[in-house]
Write a protein that holds these residues in place. Structure first.
Motif, mmCIF file in Angstrom:
data_model
loop_
_atom_site.group_PDB
_atom_site.id
_atom_site.type_symbol
_atom_site.label_atom_id
_atom_site.label_comp_id
_atom_site.label_asym_id
_atom_site.label_seq_id
_atom_site.Cartn_x
_atom_site.Cartn_y
_atom_site.Cartn_z
ATOM 1 N N UNK A 131 -2.228 -10.790 -0.105
ATOM 2 C CA UNK A 131 -2.077 -11.448 -1.406
ATOM 3 C C UNK A 131 -0.980 -12.485 -1.342
ATOM 4 N N UNK A 154 -5.111 -1.619 -1.162
ATOM 5 C CA UNK A 154 -4.084 -2.606 -0.833
ATOM 6 C C UNK A 154 -3.819 -2.699 0.653
ATOM 7 N N UNK A 155 -4.165 -1.647 1.409
ATOM 8 C CA UNK A 155 -3.911 -1.707 2.846
ATOM 9 C C UNK A 155 -4.797 -2.740 3.524
ATOM 10 N N UNK A 201 0.750 -15.225 -4.068
ATOM 11 C CA UNK A 201 0.698 -15.684 -5.456
ATOM 12 C C UNK A 201 1.355 -17.039 -5.567
ATOM 13 N N UNK A 248 2.751 0.366 -13.159
ATOM 14 C CA UNK A 248 2.221 -0.495 -12.115
ATOM 15 C C UNK A 248 0.836 -1.010 -12.470
ATOM 16 N N UNK A 249 0.025 -0.112 -13.030
ATOM 17 C CA UNK A 249 -1.312 -0.534 -13.449
ATOM 18 C C UNK A 249 -1.285 -0.618 -14.959
ATOM 19 N N UNK A 250 -0.875 -1.798 -15.456
ATOM 20 C CA UNK A 250 -0.635 -1.908 -16.891
ATOM 21 C C UNK A 250 -1.929 -1.776 -17.673
ATOM 22 N N UNK A 303 -6.193 -6.485 -7.850
ATOM 23 C CA UNK A 303 -5.104 -5.819 -7.147
ATOM 24 C C UNK A 303 -4.682 -4.532 -7.820
ATOM 25 N N UNK A 304 -5.254 -4.246 -8.970
ATOM 26 C CA UNK A 304 -4.833 -3.048 -9.682
ATOM 27 C C UNK A 304 -3.592 -3.235 -10.519
ATOM 28 N N UNK A 305 -3.098 -4.471 -10.642
ATOM 29 C CA UNK A 305 -1.900 -4.687 -11.452
ATOM 30 C C UNK A 305 -2.223 -4.610 -12.939
ATOM 31 N N UNK A 306 -3.490 -4.843 -13.276
ATOM 32 C CA UNK A 306 -3.943 -4.608 -14.636
ATOM 33 C C UNK A 306 -5.046 -3.562 -14.570
ATOM 34 N N UNK A 307 -5.025 -2.676 -15.551
ATOM 35 C CA UNK A 307 -6.077 -1.673 -15.624
ATOM 36 C C UNK A 307 -7.217 -2.282 -16.435
ATOM 37 N N UNK A 339 -9.201 -0.097 -7.636
ATOM 38 C CA UNK A 339 -7.832 -0.353 -7.184
ATOM 39 C C UNK A 339 -6.764 0.367 -8.003
ATOM 40 N N UNK A 340 -7.129 0.876 -9.183
ATOM 41 C CA UNK A 340 -6.143 1.624 -9.956
ATOM 42 C C UNK A 340 -6.118 3.077 -9.492
ATOM 43 N N UNK A 352 -4.920 2.963 -5.022
ATOM 44 C CA UNK A 352 -4.217 1.732 -4.677
ATOM 45 C C UNK A 352 -3.907 1.617 -3.192
ATOM 46 N N UNK A 353 -3.584 2.735 -2.552
ATOM 47 C CA UNK A 353 -3.166 2.643 -1.153
ATOM 48 C C UNK A 353 -4.339 2.197 -0.289
ATOM 49 N N UNK A 404 -10.520 -8.276 -21.243
ATOM 50 C CA UNK A 404 -9.084 -8.000 -21.355
ATOM 51 C C UNK A 404 -8.534 -8.827 -22.495
ATOM 52 N N UNK A 434 0.828 -1.217 0.000
ATOM 53 C CA UNK A 434 0.000 0.000 0.000
ATOM 54 C C UNK A 434 0.855 1.257 0.000
#
Lengths: 548, 310, 134
Positions: B91, B86-87, B93, A545-547, B61-65, B78-79, B82-83, B22, A324
Motif C-alpha cells: 500500500x 495485509x500480508x 498512500x 482500526x476498522x472504523x 485495506x480494512x481501515x473502514x468497515x 479484510x476486517x 486482517x493479517x 458508506x 499484517x
C-alpha cells in the motif's frame, strides 16, 4: 500598526472562544454557589468543587493559549508560520500571545484567589508572578523546542512540577533563609528567567521568519557525528513482534524514564541538596523519590494506549494499521513496552537513590528505620533487604499497572472517553483529599466494625472484576492470555505479600484486633492488577482500526 | 493452512466488492458500488476530489468497515482476517505517514520483519536506484524521496495486490515515472494485480487495462479501458443558426460551445441520432480522449462559457 | 525504443501507435531483418505501458507478417520482411492507378473484384500447367 495587535488578539479570542467562555461559565457557577451559600468553604479549606473548577480552568487556559499550529508537512505544532507574511514585527507577533496568555492566567488567578487560598501564608503577588512566568516558559518551550515534537509535553510537565516546587519552597525552609529562598528573592529570579525566556523566544521567532529557519542546535556537527555513530538498527529483526516492540519502544517507551529522571534531577535533587542538613526531611524525600514513578505514570498511563499520546488524534495511523499484525499482537507489544518502561524508570530511581544517599545525604534517620525493621523482623538482615526488594518490585508493578490499566481508553476511537476518565480521576482524587483520606486508617483502626462494610464491598468488587474478566478475555487468544496471566499473577502475589508485611509493621505500632482489617488489605491488593480492562483492549483496538 | 492457501490462490477474483455503501454523517461517500478485479489486471480508479476513491481503497485495506454490502480481498474479509489479507498487499498512500525519526535502513529492516516474501536484494537494488541514503532520517527527506521510500516498502515483498492511492500527487515527473515503472513491473510478473487511483489521466491511460470512474460515490463507468474509449465519441456540430441556449440532444453526455459550433460527447450508439439533429451539420467526428470522457461524466452536463460582467 | 514517444491522449489507441512506430523502424532499417525485439515485459517496462498493449502490438505485426513469435526464444523480425515491405510499397501505386483506370472506364467495385479474381485464377492454372509439363 495600532490595529495589528488588536487583530492578532481578536484572532486568539476567536479561535478559543469556546474554551474561554466555558471558563467564564465555570467561574460564574462557582461564584453563584458561593453567593447562595450552598457551596461554602469548610473550615478554612477551599471547597472541593472550587478546586476542581479552578484546576480545569487553569489547564484549559494553558491548553487553549498554547499558540501553535500544525504545519502541513509534519504533525507537530509550531509557531504559526502563516503570520510571517503579515506586515507586523516579530516582536508584536511574539508579545501578543504572551501577553494574552499572561492576562488570561492572571485574571483567572485573581478570580479564584480569594476562594482558594484561605489562610495561606504565601503572598498572592508571589503566586501571581509564578503563574505569569509559567505561561511565558510554557509558550517559549512550545515554540523553541518544536524540534522535540511530542516530547515537549515532558519539558512542560517538568517545568510545571518545578514551578509547584518553587511555590512551596519558601514555606518549607526552616530557620533563617538566605535572600534567594525568600519569596521576593525567588520571585526576582523567576521573573528574570521569564524575561530571558521571552527574549529567547523573540529571537527564535525572528530567526524563523527572516534568517531562513531555526538555527542548528549547539554543536550540531558533533551531535550529528555522534548520532550517526550510534547504532541505528543495524541487525535485522528476528520476528514481526520484535520489530513492533522496537517501534513502540522508540515511540513511547522512553518517555516515562525521561520524565522520572527529569523530575528527580530537577526537583527532588535540588530539594535534597537544600535540605541536606535537616534530618527530618530525609525519609519523606526518600518516600517521594520512590513515589515519583507512580505519580508520573498516572497521567502518562491514561493516554499511553494512544498512538499519539495526549493529542486529539485517536485514530490508528495507517502506517501501523496496514501492517499484517493482529490487534492482539499490537496490544501485547504495548504491554511489553510498558513493562520495560516501568523497569527502566525504576532503574533510574535506584540509580538516583544510590548517588544521592551515598553522596550528600545524612543517613541517620534511614539507618534508624532500618534497625527498627531489623528488630521487628526477628533480627534478620535478610528480611530487611527482602522488604526493600519487595517494595521496589511492588513499585515496578504499580507503575506497570498504571500504564496498562487504561490501555483500552487510549485505543478507543472516541476522545470523550479519555477526557471523561481524566476528569473522573481528577474528581476522585479531589474527593479523596476533601474527605481527608489520610484519616481513613485511623477511622478503620478505631473500631473493628468499621472494616466489615468495606471488606464486603471489596469482595463484591473482586467478584465483579473476575466476572468481567471472564467475559472480556473470551475473545482473546490463549497464548496472550497465558503470558498476561503470568504477569498478573506475579504482580498480585507481590502486592499481597507487601500488604501482609505492611500489616505486620502496622500491627506492631498499633496493636489492634481484627482479621477483618487484614482481609481488607489482602482484598485491596487482589484488586490492584487490571484484568478485565486489559482483555478489553484488543477488541477496542480492532474497532478503532476498522472504523465503523 | 496449505489447503486454505490453495483455495485462495485458485480464486481468480482478487477483489470483489458488492453493493458497498458508506456515509459520513450527511454525506454519502460511496453509493452502492460493485466491482470485481481479476488477477493480473491494472485497474485505474479515477474521479474528482471527494468522489470516494480513497474511501474505496481504505475499505479494501480494512481501515473502514463495510456499512452495507461486502468487501472481499483474496476471498477474505479484510476486517475479519486482517493479517492474512495485509500480508499479501502493498500500500502506498498520497501522504505516506512514515515516522520521521526512523532512518531509511531502519524502516526497510522494520518492514522486512512483517513480510516473509521480502526480497532484500530487490529492496537494496531499488534503494540504490532511487538514490536514498540509508543513514538519512526520514524527516530530512523531501516529499518525492519519501514517496520513493514508501514505494520500496510497498513492493519489495512482491505483493499479490498493489494498492496505490493517488501516489503521484504533487510529485515531480521522475518520481512519477518510478511509480509507473513499479506498476508495470508488478503486473508483468505472473499473477500480480494493481489498483491505483490518480488524477493524472494520461498515466491512467498508459498503464491501465480496466477503468473505474467514480462520481459522488457512484460508479459511472466500469470496464476495459479500450471498450470505454471506443464507446465514446466526440462530435462537432455546426448549426445553421446561432443557438442562444445549448441544444438539448437526446443521448448527449456533454454539450459545450457557443454560437453555431457545438461539441458533443456522446455514446457511440446515440451517434446517428445526434448526427441527424435538425439544423446541424457534422463537421468533425472522432474518438473522445479519456480526458474528455472524464470531464463529460464528472463535470456539469452542460458547459457554457462565462459571460463577461458588463 | 527510447526515441518512442507514445501519446495516450491522442485519438489513436496506444497499441496502434506502437505498431506504426515498430513498422516504421523496421522499414527504415533501424531494426534489421532477423533481429530480436525486446520481450513483452521489457518493452512494457521501458515504455511504461501495460504489457497487454505490447502483446496486442506484437500480435498485430505478426498477423501482418512482419514479426514471428518463436515460443521460448522471443520475438524476431522476419528475415524476408524488408524486401516484402518494399515490394508492397512499390505495388501500391501500381494497383492504385490500375483500379483508378478501371473505375474511369465505368466499372463498379464488384466487377473490378471479379476481374481481379479471374485474372489471378488464370495465372494460377497457367503456373500449374507449366509445372506439370516441366
Amino acid at each position: 500598526m495600532r490595529g495589528a495587535p488588536i487583530a492578532l488578539g481578536w484572532a486568539i479570542w476567536r479561535r478559543h472562544r469556546g474554551a474561554l467562555v466555558g471558563i467564564v461559565v465555570l467561574n460564574v457557577i462557582s461564584w453563584l454557589g458561593h453567593l447562595s451559600g450552598a457551596v461554602g468553604p469548610l473550615a478554612g479549606e477551599p471547597a472541593m468543587l472550587d478546586t476542581l473548577f479552578a484546576a480545569i480552568s487553569i489547564l484549559t487556559v494553558f491548553g487553549a493559549l498554547g499558540y501553535v499550529e500544525t504545519q502541513e508537512d509534519g504533525n507537530i505544532g509550531t509557531f504559526p508560520r502563516r503570520l510571517f507574511a503579515l506586515p507586523v514585527s516579530s516582536f508584536c507577533l511574539v508579545a501578543v500571545p504572551m501577553l494574552a496568555g499572561i492576562a488570561c492566567i492572571e485574571l483567572l488567578y485573581f478570580a479564584w484567589a480569594e476562594r482558594l487560598s484561605h489562610g495561606g501564608s504565601t503572598s498572592p503577588l508571589f503566586i501571581g508572578v509564578l503563574f505569569a512566568s509559567s505561561m511565558v516558559f510554557y509558550q517559549t518551550a512550545l515554540w523553541t523546542l518544536a524540534r522535540l515534537g511530542a516530547l515537549r509535553i515532558v519539558v512542560v510537565g517538568v517545568i510545571a512540577v518545578a514551578m509547584f516546587g518553587i511555590g512551596f519552597l519558601p514555606g518549607m525552609v526552616a530557620g533563617e533563609p538566605s535572600f534567594w529562598r525568600t519569596e521576593r528573592g525567588l520571585a526576582a529570579i523567576v521573573s528574570a528567567l521569564a524575561l530571558a525566556a521571552f527574549v529567547h523566544a523573540w529571537r527564535h521567532v525572528a530567526r524563523l521568519r527572516s534568517a531562513g529557519g531555526v538555527a542548528p542546535p549547539p554543536f550540531a556537527h558533533l551531535r550529528a557525528r555522534l548520532t550517526d555513530a550510534l547504532p541505528g538498527r543495524r541487525r535485522g529483526f528476528s520476528s514481526a513482534a520484535a520489530a513492533q516492540f522496537w517501534f513502540e519502544w522508540q515511540r513511547t517507551g522512553m518517555v516515562l524514564p525521561l520524565l522520572v529522571g527529569g523530575v528527580l534531577v530537577l526537583v527532588i535533587g535540588p530539594y535534597s541538596w537544600f535540605l541536606r542538613n535537616d534530618p527530618g526531611y530525609l525519609l519523606p524525600l526518600v518516600f517521594w523519590t520512590l513515589a515519583t514513578p507512580v505519580f508520573v505514570a498516572a497521567p502518562w498511563g491514561m493516554a499511553f494506549g494512544q498512538s499519539k499520546p495526549w493529542t486529539e488524534d485517536f485514530s490508528i495511523p495507517s502506517f501501523v494499521a496496514t501492517k499484517p499484525l493482529s490487534a492482539q499482537q499490537l496490544v501485547a507489544t504495548k504491554i511489553e513496552v510498558a513493562a520495560a518502561s516501568a523497569a527502566l524508570s525504576w532503574l533510574v530511581v535506584l540509580g538516583f537513590l544510590v548517588v544521592w544517599l551515598l553522596s550528600w545525604a545524612d543517613l541517620t534517620p534511614l539507618s534508624r528505620f532500618a534497625i527498627q525493621l531489623w528488630a521487628f523482623q526477628g533480627e534478620s538482615v535478610l528480611a530487611v533487604y527482602g522488604i526493600a526488594a519487595l517494595t521496589v518490585t511492588v513499585g515496578v508493578f504499580l507503575t506497570f499497572r498504571l500504564l496498562i490499566a487504561n490501555l483500552w481508553i487510549g485505543m478507543c476511537s472516541s476522545s470523550l472517553v479519555l477526557v471523561g476518565s481524566a476528569i473522573g480521576l481528577f474528581a476522585a482524587v479531589l474527593t479523596a483529599l476533601q474527605l481527608d483520606v489520610y484519616r481513613l486508617p485511623e477511622w478503620l483502626l478505631a473500631d473493628p466494625r468499621h472494616v466489615t462494610p468495606l471488606a464486603w464491598g471489596a469482595a463484591l468488587c473482586l467478584a465483579a472484576k473476575h466476572w468481567l474478566a471472564a467475559r472480556t478475555w473470551r475473545a482473546v487468544a490463549p497464548g496472550f492470555l497465558r503470558s498476561y496471566l503470568l504477569a498478573w499473577g506475579v504482580g498480585t502475589a507481590c502486592f499481597v505479600a507487601l500488604s501482609l508485611v505492611v500489616w505486620g509493621i502496622v500491627r506492631i505500632y498499633q496493636p489492634i484486633d481484627g482479621r477483618g482489617a487484614q482481609s481488607l488489605a489482602i482484598l485491596v491488593a487482589l484488586l490492584l492488577m487490571p484484568l478485565a480492562r486489559v482483555g478489553l483492549a484488543p477488541s477496542v483496538l480492532a474497532a478503532n482500526r476498522h472504523r465503523r | 493452512m496449505r489447503e486454505i492457501c490453495d483455495r485462495v490462490s485458485s480464486v481468480t477474483d482478487i477483489v470483489a466488492v458488492t453493493n458497498l455503501s458508506r456515509t459520513f454523517g450527511a454525506k454519502r461517500a460511496l453509493n452502492d458500488v460493485s466491482l470485481t478485479v481479476t488477477r493480473g489486471t491494472v485497474l485505474g480508479l479515477v474521479g474528482e476530489n471527494g468522489a470516494g476513491k480513497s474511501t474505496l481503497i481504505k475499505h479494501l485495506l480494512g481501515l473502514w468497515r463495510a456499512e452495507t454490502g461486502t468487501v472481499r480481498v483474496f476471498g477474505l474479509d479484510p476486517v475479519a482476517a486482517p493479517v492474512a489479507v495485509l500480508a499479501r498487499v502493498g500500500y502506498l498512500s498520497e501522504q505516506p505517514d512514515l515516522p520521521g525519526w526512523m532512518r531509511v535502513e531502519e524502516l526497510l529492516r522494520y518492514t522486512q520483519a512483517f513480510y516473509p516474501g521480502w526480497d532484500p536484494k530487490y529492496a537494496e537494488q531499488l534503494r540504490d536506484q532511487f538514490d536514498l541514503d540509508p543513514r538519512a532520517r526520514i524527516k530530512t527527506l523531501s516529499k518525492g524521496q519519501r514517496a520513493k521510500l514508501g514505494l520500496i516498502a510497498a513492493q519489495a515483498h512482491r505483493p499479490d495486490l498493489l494498492l496505490l492511492d493517488e501516489p503521484s500527487s504533487g510529485l515531480d515527473p521522475i518520481v512519477r515515472r518510478d511509480i509507473l515503472e513499479a506498476i508495470v513491473r508488478t503486473v508483468s510478473q505472473e499473477g500480480r494485480t494493481v489498483i491505483f487511483s490518480s488524477h493524472l489521466l494520461d498515466e491512467v491511460e498508459r498503464v491501465s487495462d480496466h477503468l473505474a470512474m467514480l462520481r459522488a460515490g457512484s460508479l459511472r463507468l466500469l470496464g476495459p479501458l479500450d471498450d470505454i474509449k471506443m464507446c465514446h465519441r466526440r462530435v462537432l456540430l455546426q448549426f445553421d443558426l446561432p443557438q442562444p441556449e445549448p441544444p438539448s440532444l437526446r443521448g448527449a453526455i456533454r454539450v459545450s460551445g457557443e454560437g453555431r459550433s457545438w461539441t458533443i460527447i456522446c455514446n457511440e450508439e446515440n451517434l446517428p441520432e445526434i448526427a441527424r439533429a435538425p439544423g446541424a451539420r457534422v463537421v468533425d467526428d472522432g474518438a473522445a480522449s479519456l480526458d474528455e470522457i472524464f470531464v463529460a461524466h464528472t463535470g456539469a452536463s452542460v458547459a457554457t462559457r462565462l459571460r463577461p460582467v458588463a | 525504443m527510447t526515441s518512442l514517444q507514445l501519446n495516450p491522449s491522442s485519438g489513436t489507441p496506444l497499441y496502434i501507435q506502437l505498431v506504426a512506430h515498430l513498422r516504421h523502424s523496421i522499414e527504415t532499417g533501424a531494426i534489421r531483418a532477423g533481429e530480436q525485439l525486446p520481450s513483452v515485459r521489457k518493452l512494457a517496462e521501458d515504455l511504461l505501458i501495460n504489457p497487454n498493449t505490447v502483446v496486442r502490438a506484437y500480435r498485430e505485426l505478426e498477423s501482418e507478417g512482419i514479426l514471428v513469435l518463436k515460443h521460448g526464444s522471443g520475438v524476431f523480425v522476419r528475415d524476408s520482411v524488408v524486401a516484402r515491405t518494399e515490394l508492397m510499397k512499390k505495388a501500391e501505386p501500381v494497383l492504385r492507378s490500375a483500379v483508378g483506370r478501371l473505375e474511369a472506364l465505368g466499372l463498379d467495385e464488384d466487377e473490378i473484384r471479379r476481374l481481379m479474381e479471374n485474372e489471378l485464377a488464370v495465372r494460377r492454372s497457367a503456373k500449374q500447367t507449366r509445372k506439370k509439363h516441366a
